[in-house]
Design an enzyme around this catalytic site. Structure first.
Site, PDB file in Angstrom:
ATOM      1  N   ASP A  72      51.381  -1.421 -32.350  1.00 21.80           N
ATOM      2  CA  ASP A  72      51.272  -1.094 -30.316  1.00 21.80           C
ATOM      3  C   ASP A  72      49.772  -0.741 -31.233  1.00 21.80           C
ATOM      4  O   ASP A  72      49.193   0.091 -31.864  1.00 21.80           O
ATOM      5  CB  ASP A  72      52.131   0.436 -30.209  1.00 21.80           C
ATOM      6  CG  ASP A  72      51.711   0.291 -28.887  1.00 21.80           C
ATOM      7  OD1 ASP A  72      50.721  -0.455 -28.461  1.00 21.80           O
ATOM      8  OD2 ASP A  72      52.652   0.284 -28.444  1.00 21.80           O
ATOM      9  N   ASP A 117      48.419  -1.201 -25.865  1.00 21.41           N
ATOM     10  CA  ASP A 117      48.503  -0.834 -24.758  1.00 21.41           C
ATOM     11  C   ASP A 117      47.618  -0.558 -23.857  1.00 21.41           C
ATOM     12  O   ASP A 117      46.045  -0.769 -24.082  1.00 21.41           O
ATOM     13  CB  ASP A 117      48.467   0.644 -25.908  1.00 21.41           C
ATOM     14  CG  ASP A 117      48.636   1.630 -24.466  1.00 21.41           C
ATOM     15  OD1 ASP A 117      49.875   2.221 -24.181  1.00 21.41           O
ATOM     16  OD2 ASP A 117      47.385   2.585 -24.512  1.00 21.41           O
ATOM     17  N   GLU A 135      50.083  -4.537 -22.551  1.00 19.20           N
ATOM     18  CA  GLU A 135      50.259  -4.011 -20.868  1.00 19.20           C
ATOM     19  C   GLU A 135      49.549  -4.012 -20.557  1.00 19.20           C
ATOM     20  O   GLU A 135      48.727  -3.408 -20.339  1.00 19.20           O
ATOM     21  CB  GLU A 135      50.684  -2.054 -22.390  1.00 19.20           C
ATOM     22  CG  GLU A 135      51.152  -1.372 -21.048  1.00 19.20           C
ATOM     23  CD  GLU A 135      51.131   0.076 -21.366  1.00 19.20           C
ATOM     24  OE1 GLU A 135      52.215   0.813 -20.335  1.00 19.20           O
ATOM     25  OE2 GLU A 135      49.725   0.363 -21.809  1.00 19.20           O
ATOM     26  N   HIS A 150      59.763   3.198 -23.751  1.00 16.16           N
ATOM     27  CA  HIS A 150      59.048   4.951 -24.020  1.00 16.16           C
ATOM     28  C   HIS A 150      58.479   5.756 -22.575  1.00 16.16           C
ATOM     29  O   HIS A 150      58.013   6.730 -22.913  1.00 16.16           O
ATOM     30  CB  HIS A 150      58.549   4.965 -25.040  1.00 16.16           C
ATOM     31  CG  HIS A 150      57.365   4.778 -25.360  1.00 16.16           C
ATOM     32  ND1 HIS A 150      56.805   3.480 -24.937  1.00 16.16           N
ATOM     33  CD2 HIS A 150      55.381   4.666 -24.899  1.00 16.16           C
ATOM     34  CE1 HIS A 150      55.642   2.938 -24.352  1.00 16.16           C
ATOM     35  NE2 HIS A 150      54.593   3.894 -24.929  1.00 16.16           N
ATOM     36  N   ASP A 151      57.220   5.140 -21.651  1.00 16.91           N
ATOM     37  CA  ASP A 151      57.225   5.901 -20.982  1.00 16.91           C
ATOM     38  C   ASP A 151      57.902   5.495 -19.053  1.00 16.91           C
ATOM     39  O   ASP A 151      58.094   5.735 -18.356  1.00 16.91           O
ATOM     40  CB  ASP A 151      56.015   4.412 -20.471  1.00 16.91           C
ATOM     41  CG  ASP A 151      54.442   5.169 -21.528  1.00 16.91           C
ATOM     42  OD1 ASP A 151      54.862   6.368 -22.321  1.00 16.91           O
ATOM     43  OD2 ASP A 151      53.989   4.099 -21.731  1.00 16.91           O
TER      44      ASP A 151
END
Length: 562
Positions: free
Chosen positions: A109, A209, A259, A333-334
């Site tokens: 990531d 990200d 993302e 995870h968000d």
């Protein structure tokens, strides 16, 4: 520890990204190997046999780089070093090699929109070095007036005053996450070096990200109609910079996913068309905002199911028509746990609802992503106090809600449905937990709950875990990996339905998103048959093939049509 040992071995070569299933690991919560309450890289290595046997192809690990952990690792202080709390570089190399030996690739990531303010570059900027100030977005002004009215995605102004240099710096996220200046060629070269560094370590892919925020406009101005995002989302040179990153680093040989925050389908087509050389696929989050009242994440409402289908199928068709590619997912995870959000926390329906959601999502057109614990149908944690939360966004949101007049109980109800910590609780390996011999960094309210652990679900052939195994095997088939999608019954208020078609092959997917029965006209062609159902007695009931099928609460069925 060898789990699911009867699973067939993977081929030596890694699968094509379109045929693959990607499993997201939040290392801090996956497995603690040294008894300090924090998950780590050796802990992930210890569970590689489980992941191989589950059938997944790539392991996306959220950041384990050196970080002050203000935003759980998304505030990177050094892109080339492993944070000691997660292990060593030797541990990272062993994990990469261990996964590859089992036919799986590791994806890292990369947080390239911003760095931690503890990063050496930012510290040198604060020390007055002009070269490093130009790696960030600094603006002159007075301490009383930020350069623009832009708002941080974590609440408050997107600008912070740096008294050391008498300037403001931009932070679209936490105040300790300073945005990088991608217009500076030196920044782009440094980040390209980071990608090459990890590719040389054997990494098989990257998740980037909030990568569609990296290009800011030349002139930064107030946004009288919003929080500023319309000026920097899918910014003016973002496609140019992503193409350059891929070209200069050899990313075409890796798996990449971006993302995309508040993006558009038109941009995502451009990001992922193969001939453009930018990214393999994208995450978009529009379908995960259908329970935001008035578009506000922190104002609750039940999910708008028809809107969910409109968004899902609209993106599916648009990307398919233009040759783009999507990551498909319900959670990460968000996000809160999808089993609670779109399924059911009612014990009577919870396993069936979790399996139904998996069926609906993993068989869409795109590359499926599974966040750790989803394969167990884990529900939201629902902490009882703000002091139980660790997430900076949740604490900021709680403070804002209290300032707006919500009571403690009301604010906690909102966090119970929305906080990122709902999905960050430790992985459930045994009924007692099995994550650590110490007190975990984040509490696990479900410790001791029946039926929610890997150990228990391995022993139950009807478990959510075994259903995921079957779905992953289905996705590996060319029909589901490469076939086109045909949405069905778009106005049905309970049913999500679609066909997958590839040449002479076709399949029908029917998913009941409600706790009520649904009657579905069913006219199966000769030779059709049931591929998969999420309830144990599906096959005898649908054997007749013609007429009306009554789907029970949260039932899902998949038929082979040819």
């Amino acid at each position: 520890m060898h789990l699911l040992d009867d699973s067939p071995q993977h081929a030596t070569a890694l699968r094509d990204f379109r045929q693959s299933v990607i499993y997201q690991i939040y290392p801090k919560s996956f497995q603690d190997s040294d008894g300090d309450g924090l998950g780590d890289l050796p802990g992930v290595s210890a569970r590689l046999d489980y992941l191989q046997a589950l059938g997944v192809d790539y392991l996306w690990l959220t950041p384990f780089f050196v970080s002050p952990q203000r935003d759980n690792g998304y505030d990177v202080a050094d892109y080339r070093r492993v944070d000691p709390r997660f292990g060593t570089m030797a541990d990272a190399e062993a994990l990469i090699a261990g996964a590859r030996a089992r036919g799986m690739g590791v994806m890292l990531d990369m947080v390239f929109n911003h760095t931690s303010t503890e990063h050496e570059w930012f510290q040198r900027a604060l020390a007055g070095e002009r070269e490093y100030q130009e790696r960030y977005i600094f603006r002159a002004g007075s301490p009383e007036q930020p350069p623009t009215n832009w708002q941080s995605k974590f609440g408050g102004s997107a600008w912070a005053w740096a008294p050391e240099v008498g300037q403001w710096y931009l932070h679209l996220f936490d105040v300790t996450q300073a945005d990088l200046n991608w217009d500076n060629p030196a920044v782009r070269r440094e980040l390209q070096d980071v990608v090459r560094f990890w590719l040389q370590k054997g990494v098989a892919g990257f998740r980037f990200d909030v990568v569609n925020l990296i290009s800011k406009p030349d002139v930064l101005e107030d946004d009288p109609a919003g929080d500023g995002r319309r000026f920097y989302t899918d910014g003016p040179r973002v496609h140019e910079y992503l193409h350059e990153l891929s070209r200069e680093t050899g990313l075409a040989q890796a798996v990449t996913v971006g993302e995309m925050s508040s993006t558009s389908v038109e941009h995502c087509i451009l990001y992922t068309q193969p001939q453009r050389g930018e990214l393999n696929m994208v995450f978009n989050f529009h379908h995960l905002k259908v329970d935001y009242a008035g578009g506000d994440k922190w104002t609750l409402m039940p999910p708008d199911f028809l809107e969910l289908k409109r968004i899902l199928f609209g993106w599916q068709q648009a990307m398919s028509d233009a040759g783009g590619w999507m990551a498909t997912f319900w959670g990460n995870h968000d996000q809160p746990r999808p089993a609670s959000r779109f399924g059911s926390d009612d014990p009577r329906y919870r396993p069936a609802a979790a399996k139904m959601l998996a069926t609906a999502g993993l068989l869409l057109r795109g590359t499926p992503y599974i966040f750790q614990g989803e394969e167990l149908g884990l529900p939201n944690a629902r902490f009882g106090s703000i002091h139980d939360y660790r997430d900076v966004e949740s604490h900021n949101a709680y403070a804002i809600m209290r300032e707006r007049g919500l009571t403690d109980a009301q604010a906690l109800d909102v966090l119970a449905a929305r906080s990122r910590d709902q999905a960050r609780t430790p992985m459930r390996w045994t009924p007692e937990g099995g994550f650590s011999t110490a007190v975990p960094w984040l509490a696990d309210p479900h410790a001791g709950a029946s039926g929610l652990s890997v150990q228990e679900q391995l022993a139950d052939p009807q478990s959510v875990l075994h259903h995921y195994r079957a779905l992953i095997a289905l996705h590996h088939q060319p029909l589901f990996a490469y076939g086109e999608i045909e949405p069905l019954l778009p106005e049905h208020e309970q049913l999500l339905a679609y066909r997958r078609v590839a040449g002479d092959e076709a399949a029908l997917v029917l998913c009941n998103f409600s706790a009520a029965e649904v009657a579905v006209p069913l006219d199966l062609p000769d030779g059709a048959g049931l591929l998969l159902g999420n309830l144990p007695d599906a096959a005898p009931r649908v054997a007749e093939g013609q007429g009306t099928l009554t789907l029970r609460p949260y039932e899902a069925v998949v038929y082979r049509l040819s």
